[in-house]
Scaffold this active site. Structure first.
Site, PDB file in Angstrom:
ATOM      1  N   ASP A 148      72.586  70.762  12.522  1.00 46.54           N
ATOM      2  CA  ASP A 148      71.217  71.027  12.070  1.00 46.54           C
ATOM      3  C   ASP A 148      70.279  71.321  13.242  1.00 46.54           C
ATOM      4  OD1 ASP A 148      71.627  70.876   9.373  1.00 46.54           O
ATOM      5  OD2 ASP A 148      70.370  69.134   9.039  1.00 46.54           O
TER       6      ASP A 148
ATOM      7  N   ASP B  85      50.475  81.931  -2.755  1.00 46.88           N
ATOM      8  CA  ASP B  85      51.188  82.301  -3.977  1.00 46.88           C
ATOM      9  C   ASP B  85      51.546  83.774  -3.828  1.00 46.88           C
ATOM     10  OD1 ASP B  85      52.202  82.931  -6.429  1.00 46.88           O
ATOM     11  OD2 ASP B  85      50.496  82.188  -7.587  1.00 46.88           O
TER      12      ASP B  85
ATOM     13  N   HIS C   8      75.594  71.449   4.340  1.00 48.55           N
ATOM     14  CA  HIS C   8      74.784  70.583   5.196  1.00 48.55           C
ATOM     15  C   HIS C   8      75.494  70.411   6.534  1.00 48.55           C
ATOM     16  CE1 HIS C   8      71.472  69.543   2.588  1.00 48.55           C
ATOM     17  NE2 HIS C   8      72.320  69.326   1.588  1.00 48.55           N
TER      18      HIS C   8
END
Length: 380
Positions: A161, A65, A131
Site C-alpha cells: 500500500d 458533484d 488489498h
C-alpha cells in the site's frame, strides 16, 4: 506554504489508502494539493476528513458533484491549471466521469496524470479488487515473512500500500512533472502496488539469483533466521531488536554480554543459527528489556528496544528529532525526508469535505461568475 515543492499544483480525487498517502507527501513539502471530494458521499473509512485523518492533512477540499451541470467542465478548468492529478479509483471510473487521461491531457498537455491501483492498468487481474496482502502475496515477498513453523505473517499494509504504492506514486508524479518542465510531454503514471511491492525486493531477488537466499522462512540472513538479526523476548515480556550483522558489531554484542567469541564463530553457518539463537534467547529472557537497553546504550552493537505506539514518541532520539509530532492533538509522523534550505512547514489537520470550495476556486483563477454558477447548479 513552505517547502521544496512550493508552487506545484496538484488535483487529488479523493480515495483511500496509498493515493492519499502520495498526495500527503507532496503537500507535506509545499505542493498545493486540492482534494476533490464526491459531494454528499459517506466517508469510506472511519474518521475520514477529521483531524484524525492523518493521510488527509495539509490540503484544502472542494466537494464536487460531477453529474451536476457544469461539474465536469469546472473540474477540467482546475486540471488545466494543475501540474498533476492523482486518482486511485478502479479501472474505468475516471473515464466514465468524463475525466480520463485523453480528455485531461488534451486540456493540459503537460499534466502528470497519476493512477494508483493494485494490479495496474492492464493485465488479466487489472479489474479485480485486492488489498496489500494480495499484491505482496503475488510477488514472492509475503511468502518470505514470518516464522518457519506457520503461515506467513501479516505485515500490516506498509509494504504494498504505502511503500510499493503511495511512495512510488509520489516519485512517479515528481518524475513526470520534472520531465514536463524539461520539455517532455505530459503522461500517465501507472503506479501499481503489485509492481512497487516487487520493486522493493530488488536486493533479495539478486541474493536469490546468487544463491544467497533460500525459499524457506527463517533460514536467511534478513528473515529472522540468523541469531544476530532477529527479535528476542525479554524477562518482562517486552522485546528487543538484535541486528548486529557486521562482524565488528557482532563482537561488541558478545563482549557486552560477557560471551566468548570462540563460541559464536558461526555467523556464516546457518546450520548453527538455531542453537545459538536459543542460547541468546535464554540470556535475554533473564532480564527486563530496559536492562538490555541500558547495557547496549551508546554502542554500535545495533541492539535497540522494540517500542509500542505509546512509548515511541517519548524515545529520546525521536523526541530530539521531532520524528513524531502532535498536530491538533493527534500524534503523527512529521514530514520526511528533511530539506536543509526549504524545510517543510508543520502540517495542518485534515479539513471536512468541501470546506474550502469557493476559496479554492477563486485562488485557482476561476471567475466569480463561474463560481456562482457552480454553486447554483449544485456542482460544488
Amino acid at each position: 506554504m513552505a517547502g521544496v515543492l512550493q508552487g506545484l499544483r496538484v488535483v487529488e480525487f479523493v480515495g483511500i489508502g496509498p493515493a492519499p498517502f502520495a498526495a500527503m507527501m507532496l503537500a507535506d513539502h509545499g505542493a498545493e494539493v486540492i482534494r476533490l471530494h464526491a459531494k454528499g458521499a459517506r466517508p469510506e473509512i472511519p474518521l475520514m476528513n477529521t483531524p484524525f485523518d492523518v493521510l488527509g492533512r495539509g490540503r484544502r477540499s472542494v466537494a464536487f458533484d460531477l453529474k451536476a451541470p457544469g461539474g465536469v467542465d469546472l473540474a477540467l478548468d482546475l486540471i488545466g491549471r494543475a501540474d498533476g492529478l492523482i486518482e486511485g479509483f478502479r479501472l474505468g471510473v475516471m473515464e466514465r466521469l468524463g475525466l480520463g487521461p485523453d480528455i485531461c491531457l488534451a486540456r493540459n498537455p503537460r499534466l502528470a496524470y497519476g493512477r494508483m491501483t493494485g494490479w495496474g492498468q492492464d493485465g488479466p487481474m487489472a479489474a479485480m479488487a485486492g488489498h496489500d496482502m494480495n499484491y505482496l502475496g503475488l510477488t514472492g515477498g509475503l511468502h518470505a515473512m514470518g516464522p518457519a513453523s506457520g503461515p506467513p505473517t501479516v505485515p500490516m499494509n506498509y509494504v504494498a500500500d504505502f511503500g510499493g504504492g503511495g511512495m512510488m506514486l509520489a516519485f512517479g508524479m515528481l518524475a513526470a512533472i520534472l520531465g514536463a518542465r524539461m520539455g517532455q510531454p505530459g503522461q500517465v503514471i501507472d503506479a501499481a502496488m503489485v509492481d512497487g511491492a516487487a520493486l522493493m525486493a530488488a536486493m533479495l531477488w539478486g541474493f536469490r539469483a546468487g544463491g544467497a537466499w533460500g525459499d524457506g522462512r527463517e533460514t536467511n540472513l534478513l528473515d529472522g533466521g540468523a541469531y544476530f538479526y532477529t527479535t528476542y523476548v525479554c524477562g518482562d515480556g517486552r522485546f528487543l531488536a538484535v541486528a548486529c550483522i557486521e562482524a565488528k558489531f557482532h563482537a561488541l554484542m558478545l563482549d557486552r554480554l560477557g560471551l566468548s567469541r570462540t563460541d559464536f564463530t558461526h555467523m556464516d553457518d546457518p546450520a548453527r543459527w538455531p542453537v545459538l539463537k536459543a542460547r541468546l534467547a535464554g540470556i535475554f529472557a533473564s532480564q527486563p528489556r530496559d536492562h538490555w537497553v541500558a547495557l547496549f546504550d551508546g554502542t554500535d552493537a545495533c541492539i535497540t528496544p522494540i517500542l509500542d505506539w505509546a512509548e515511541a514518541p517519548a524515545h529520546p532520539h525521536l523526541a530530539a528529532r521531532g520524528t513524531l509530532i502532535p498536530v491538533a492533538g493527534v500524534t503523527q509522523p512529521a514530514p520526511a525526508p528533511r530539506f536543509a534550505a526549504t524545510p517543510a512547514a508543520e502540517p495542518i489537520p485534515a479539513c471536512p469535505a468541501g470546506a474550502d470550495g469557493a476559496a479554492v476556486l477563486h485562488d485557482w483563477g476561476i471567475t466569480p461568475d463561474q463560481i456562482a454558477a457552480a454553486v447554483a447548479s449544485g456542482a460544488i
